[in-house]
Scaffold this active site. Structure first.
Site, PDB file in Angstrom:
ATOM      1  N   ASN A  38     -20.661   2.884 -44.704  1.00 51.75           N
ATOM      2  CA  ASN A  38     -21.909   2.125 -44.733  1.00 51.75           C
ATOM      3  C   ASN A  38     -21.835   0.959 -43.751  1.00 51.75           C
ATOM      4  O   ASN A  38     -20.793   0.724 -43.120  1.00 51.75           O
ATOM      5  CB  ASN A  38     -22.180   1.618 -46.158  1.00 51.75           C
ATOM      6  CG  ASN A  38     -23.645   1.322 -46.404  1.00 51.75           C
ATOM      7  OD1 ASN A  38     -24.485   1.517 -45.535  1.00 51.75           O
ATOM      8  ND2 ASN A  38     -23.968   0.841 -47.590  1.00 51.75           N
ATOM      9  N   CYS A  62     -29.560   0.065 -40.072  1.00 55.57           N
ATOM     10  CA  CYS A  62     -28.609   1.082 -40.526  1.00 55.57           C
ATOM     11  C   CYS A  62     -28.595   2.276 -39.586  1.00 55.57           C
ATOM     12  O   CYS A  62     -27.543   2.859 -39.302  1.00 55.57           O
ATOM     13  CB  CYS A  62     -28.943   1.522 -41.941  1.00 55.57           C
ATOM     14  SG  CYS A  62     -30.604   2.222 -42.150  1.00 55.57           S
TER      15      CYS A  62
END
Length: 333
Positions: free
Chosen positions: A300, A138
């Protein structure tokens, strides 16, 4: 209460001896695997299906009891349905320790005029949503997204940058590949490495690999990286004046993993435990302007089937909800 029970289960995981499958879920299981591109060895499938079945049952109960809505946001099964909470924590893990060293802390500008709403996607600054899959990258997606925005700002070219380049090559600067990493250290790598390749020449593989960066294929360099002061006013200022920003939030909750829309509301979300990196791309409000609920809009890296086409709304001006303003950074070219 049901949510608390669910969280507890997800963090326990399953025993090594998988139970007999619920054969009534065969069709649903096969469809879930197909739609999420899942393949397993025979033994791994037994284990993963056991986790998946428990998650399915718990979420069906959760949705039935709550009328499909929890605190104005919805939850459902997605590509992470075969993972325990502990595995998700490790996948999204990112150290909360931040050292300034060669980074620069930005100062507030007093002459900024803030629009009522802002969405950098509409101005061409944001690449399509991607999927990190089973790799805890991420941090790399957030860093790549913030550099992509600055490259577009400077050149007018929107080029998806190589997340795999960051995963494979930035470990000497303190990242840990698919096991996690810090936004700050990833920016260090790009600055002192002298560049970053594009996704087209160094595609994402969702696993750790040998560094294959080539200076001849580099498409962008950064001059410096800036740390936003830890408050929402400074974050708003930086977002409006500079473009999308890499941020970290507390994403270690079942409600986060199953989020499908609305302004996120997790009572257990903490300001001091950011563990998941995302890209802040805008802000707005729901309802009438005078009394609407304000939110931050974040991108995201869980694919466009997660959240609102890959995006999430996080409460804005709400005491630094989930730590949205605690660890924010962006580069300059």
């Amino acid at each position: 209460m049901i949510l608390a029970v669910l969280v507890g289960f997800l963090y326990l995981g399953v025993a090594s001896a998988a139970p007999t499958p619920d054969y009534s879920l065969d069709a649903e299981w096969e469809e879930w695997k197909r739609s999420n591109d899942k393949t397993y060895s025979q033994e791994e499938e037994r284990q993963r299906r056991a986790v998946w079945e428990e998650n399915v049952k718990m979420f069906k109960l959760l949705n039935m009891e709550n009328g499909l809505v929890i605190n104005n946001f919805t939850v459902e099964m997605n590509e992470f349905g075969d993972m325990t909470g502990e595995e998700m924590r490790k996948m999204m893990m990112e150290s909360s320790v931040l050292t300034l060293r060669n980074g620069k802390r930005i100062q507030k500008r007093g002459d900024v005029k803030f629009p009522k709403t802002l969405d950098w996607r509409t101005q061409g600054y944001v690449t399509p949503v991607r999927r990190q899959l089973g790799c805890g990258a991420c941090w790399a997606f957030a860093v790549a997204g913030s550099i992509e925005a600055q490259l577009f700002k400077k050149t007018g070219r929107l080029i998806p940058l190589s997340v795999q380049n960051l995963v494979d090559c930035s470990t000497p600067y303190g990242t840990d590949g698919c096991k996690g990493g810090r936004i700050y250290n990833a920016f260090q790598y790009v600055k002192y490495n002298g560049g970053l390749e594009a996704e087209a020449t160094y595609p994402y593989e969702a696993k750790d690999g040998k560094c294959r960066y080539s200076p001849e294929r580099s498409v962008v360099k950064i001059d410096r990286y800036l740390i936003v002061p830890r408050n929402e006013e400074a974050l708003l200022n930086a977002l409006v004046t500079n473009g999308p920003i890499a941020v970290r939030i507390d994403g270690a909750h079942a409600s986060f993993r199953r989020y499908t829309g609305g302004i996120y509301n997790e009572p257990k979300c903490r300001r001091d435990s950011p563990n998941h990196a995302m890209l802040l791309v805008g802000y707005g409000y729901e309802g009438r302007e005078s009394e609407g609920r304000k939110y931050w809009l974040v991108k995201n890296s869980h694919g466009d089937n997660w959240g609102e086409n890959g995006y999430m709304k996080i409460p804005r001006d709400h005491f630094n909800y989930c730590g949205i303003a605690s660890y924010a950074m962006y580069p300059t070219l």
